[in-house]
Structure formats: C-alpha cells, structure tokens
Design a protein around this motif. Structure first.
Motif, PDB file in Angstrom:
ATOM      1  N   MET A   1       8.680  13.650   2.909  1.00  0.00           N
ATOM      2  CA  MET A   1       7.723  14.527   3.062  1.00  0.00           C
ATOM      3  C   MET A   1       6.309  14.182   2.635  1.00  0.00           C
ATOM      4  N   CYS A   2       5.343  14.444   3.457  1.00  0.00           N
ATOM      5  CA  CYS A   2       3.914  13.766   3.409  1.00  0.00           C
ATOM      6  C   CYS A   2       3.159  14.670   2.589  1.00  0.00           C
ATOM      7  N   LYS A   3       2.485  13.715   1.399  1.00  0.00           N
ATOM      8  CA  LYS A   3       1.914  14.638   0.521  1.00  0.00           C
ATOM      9  C   LYS A   3       0.279  14.809   0.962  1.00  0.00           C
ATOM     10  N   GLU A   4      -0.040  13.987   1.890  1.00  0.00           N
ATOM     11  CA  GLU A   4      -1.339  14.173   2.537  1.00  0.00           C
ATOM     12  C   GLU A   4      -1.086  14.511   4.005  1.00  0.00           C
ATOM     13  N   LYS A   5      -1.717  15.780   4.396  1.00  0.00           N
ATOM     14  CA  LYS A   5      -1.419  16.495   5.565  1.00  0.00           C
ATOM     15  C   LYS A   5      -2.202  15.488   6.971  1.00  0.00           C
ATOM     16  N   ARG A   6      -3.114  14.816   6.663  1.00  0.00           N
ATOM     17  CA  ARG A   6      -4.011  14.137   7.526  1.00  0.00           C
ATOM     18  C   ARG A   6      -2.995  13.102   8.206  1.00  0.00           C
ATOM     19  N   MET A   7      -3.226  12.919   9.612  1.00  0.00           N
ATOM     20  CA  MET A   7      -2.403  12.021  10.592  1.00  0.00           C
ATOM     21  C   MET A   7      -3.045  10.840  10.840  1.00  0.00           C
ATOM     22  N   ILE A   8      -2.100   9.768  10.370  1.00  0.00           N
ATOM     23  CA  ILE A   8      -2.408   8.400  10.882  1.00  0.00           C
ATOM     24  C   ILE A   8      -1.821   7.830  11.796  1.00  0.00           C
ATOM     25  N   TYR A   9      -2.324   7.305  13.044  1.00  0.00           N
ATOM     26  CA  TYR A   9      -1.669   6.811  14.109  1.00  0.00           C
ATOM     27  C   TYR A   9      -1.684   5.259  14.232  1.00  0.00           C
TER      28      TYR A   9
END
Length: 403
Positions: A1-9
């Motif tokens: 589960m991602c703690k940060e909701k920001r997306m890294i591509y």
C-alpha cells in the motif's frame, strides 16, 4: 500500500530520438507535472516544456520528490527500457513509500537486432557499462552476444581482452549513435576492432561461429600447458571439483594452484564464479597465466605468494581447494575459517605427512566433520601387443564445510 498518493512514472524513453518513444511514454511526459532524469535524458524532453530536474541518483531523486510536494505526477526519464540494465530497480527501492508505475521503452539491443535483421531471444545479453562482467566467457560460449558499454576505458578493455584471448575470428557489429541522424553500424572482426570503433553511444552484436558448447567442462591432462610444475590429475580433479559443490556465486581459493588445472575447470563452470589461483612458484604462475589465456578464463586472478599470508588482501572465499600446502595445512585452514566460518573446503593428500596433518586438524577440530575418500586410478599403456594398466598414486580427498 502506497503511503504517498503521488504517482511516480519510471519511463523508458528509448535511445534518445523522440521518434522511437512509445505513445504511452509521450502521454506520461505530456500529463506529468515535472521531469527528472540524467542530462542526456532531459535534453531530449525539452519540447514538453515541463519543470526539469537533472539527477540520476536514487537518493537525490527521492529528495527532489520529497522537497517538491506541489508536483503530484512525476516522470523519471530513463534511457532504453527500465527493465533492461536500468537504474529503475534501485530508484524503485528508494521510492518504496510512493506509488510507482513502470513504462517500458525500446532498448538498444532490440533496435540493433532489428537493424541487423536477426532475433535476440537466443542471444546472451551483457552490460559492461559501469559494472564488472565476464563478457569473454559469454562470447566464447555463445553464438550470439549483445554487449552494452560506455566510455573509452570500457572500449579499451573489450579490445585488449579480445586480442589477448585470441578471439580474432569473432565478428563485431557495432551500432553507434543508434536512432540519431549520424547512426552508423560497423562490421569488423576481432582482429580488426579498435577502441575508437566504440566511441559515442554504442552497443554491439558479437557473433562467434564456433562457440564452446560443452557443459560441466572437463579438460584432459594433455590439453594443459605443462612444465615441471605438479598438476592435479584428471580423475582426481573431477572428484575434487564435484566435492566442492560450486555455485554460480562462488569465490574460490585454489591454494597451491600448480599449473592452474583446478582453477581453470572451476572457472569454466560459470562465468560468474571468481577464482583466485594462489601459487608461490613463479614458474607455476606463468603456466597458470598461459593456461588461462588458452582456455579464455578471464575470471581467474593469479596471486603469487605463500598461503596463508597471500589470503590477507583477498575477498572472503565461499570455497577453498588445497592442492598443496607446503606443510602449512592447519594454518591455511584456520585462516580461511577466520575469513568465512562456513567455507567449503576440499583438499588432496598424497604424502603420509599430509595425511598426518589432516588427522591432527581433525583432532584439533580445525576440520569439523570431514568426509574422507581415497581413490586409486590406473591407466592403460601399450607394451608390445599387450595393454598393461599403470597405477597412479593413491590420493585422499578430504571435504568439509557447508555444501
């Protein structure tokens, strides 16, 4: 589960020419809030007019993302394909608390194979760009090998080793500046190739028409360059190596290496095995050097010195073969156990004096739970119209340690 909701591509941009970028990658760069990447990567992405940060180090990329919470969708530009010899793996590990998506790209290997009209699924893929790889082993044993490399030092290493190991007949197809306007593909033999042929952004396809196909390689005694230096005989060598139970990640000390017969057969089991051939006799070290060259063993390092003192600067061993100890058997065993208490040891004893040292080592628990095997071999020889068996010295093979 991602703690940060920001997306890294983590986005593969191919070789640099925007024409060969995938549509998915274009969409990422069009919709992202900022772009991070090495200078060559981000230069190719100026047209997207996004805030740009120049960095390729995982910890720096993490810091940039953390320090700029205003950017919710971040594109990290990577050369080629993120799943093929890329920094993507370490970056992803660093960004463990973010949501990370990997976007594939076209690698230089796929592009070069297409240009040459050949398949690549049956080729060996080796990167020596910023890493130590035994590419000589792969070229010698595969009909098709693709090399990724970078820099003049890397080019010199390729040429020096190709010439040193006598690989004059292999063919190089060197792709330079792939996908760019000045793209060029050179075709040269191993005898012709020079460091300047690899200048610029380059990858190479190497074709060997006569690769070595034998597995679990065993070499007959007559194949080795000999001399007056003792050598572990063929049948004893086979049993000794089987008792070592080598793994792909093995670091092997061959103590009292003689002509290097055990070192070479161990090195030929896998290109990722590292062997230190330790020999105090200069005549022996020269023979080891000649035999390594003959059998293309680039993963053997010759150490001229006396054990156990010669062990001091060496990396920790996983396996040790002792063919000669010069009366220092217990000291050698204690030294390798100190470096690695779990080391696997195999030693040969021919003289009764060495057998006595072995028994003392058992009594003193230097050898803990040894297995002792004695083998006696005979070989036939012609005597007129008869064939007679000639016996060789009986040899004790003692093995101890974790398999």
């Amino acid at each position: 589960m991602c703690k940060e909701k920001r997306m890294i591509y983590l986005t593969g941009i191919g070789m640099g020419n925007e024409r060969l970028m995938t549509q998915e990658a274009r969409e990422v760069f069009e919709s992202c809030d900022c772009i991070i990447g090495a200078e060559r990567m981000v230069q190719a992405l100026q047209a997207y007019k996004k805030p740009i940060f120049v960095s390729y180090k995982p910890e720096e990329i993490y810091g940039l993302i953390k320090d700029h919470p205003e950017y919710q969708n971040v594109a990290v530009a990577l050369s080629g394909d993120p799943g093929f010899y890329s920094g993507a793996k370490k970056i992803k590990e660093e960004l463990f608390d973010y949501c990370v998506c990997t976007v594939p790209g076209i690698s230089s290997v796929i592009y070069l194979a297409a240009k040459l009209g050949i398949s690549w699924e049956d080729a060996e893929l080796v990167s020596i760009h910023g890493r130590k790889q035994n590419f000589i082993y792969e070229i010698a044993r595969n009909k098709k090998t693709f090399l990724l490399f970078g820099g003049l030092d890397c080019a010199r290493e390729i040429c020096d080793k190709i010439h040193y190991y006598g690989m004059e007949d292999v063919e190089f197809y060197i792709g330079k500046y792939l996908s760019y306007e000045k793209e060029e593909i050179l075709h040269k033999t191993g005898a012709q190739v020079r460091p300047e042929d690899f200048e610029g952004l380059a990858a190479a396809y190497v074709q060997n028409s006569h690769p070595e196909k034998r597995v679990c390689r065993h070499i007959e005694d007559e194949e080795f360059i000999r001399g007056q230096v003792p050598m572990t005989k063929s049948e004893v060598r086979s049993v000794s190596l089987s008792k070592l139970v080598l793994k792909n990640t093995a670091v092997v000390y061959d103590v009292g290496a003689g002509t290097g017969s055990v070192s070479i057969e161990a090195a030929l089991q896998s290109g990722s095995i590292k062997v230190y051939a330790i020999e105090k006799n200069p005549a022996g070290t020269e023979l080891i050097r000649q035999n390594c060259r003959k059998f293309c063993c680039d993963n053997v390092e010759i150490i001229e010195g006396t054990a156990p003192e010669a062990f001091l600067p060496l990396e920790v061993p996983t396996h040790v073969f002792i063919g000669g100890s010069s009366g220092n058997l217990k000291e050698i065993l204690k030294a390798v156990r100190k470096k690695n208490p779990q080391v696997r040891v195999v030693l040969n004893a021919i003289s009764l004096e060495t057998v006595r040292e072995v028994m003392e080592a058992i009594e003193e628990k230097v050898l803990r739970e040894p297995e002792i095997v004695q083998i006696m071999t005979s070989k036939s020889r012609e005597l007129g119209r008869y064939h007679m068996m000639t016996g060789q010295n009986p040899v004790y093979i003692i093995s101890d340690g974790i398999k």
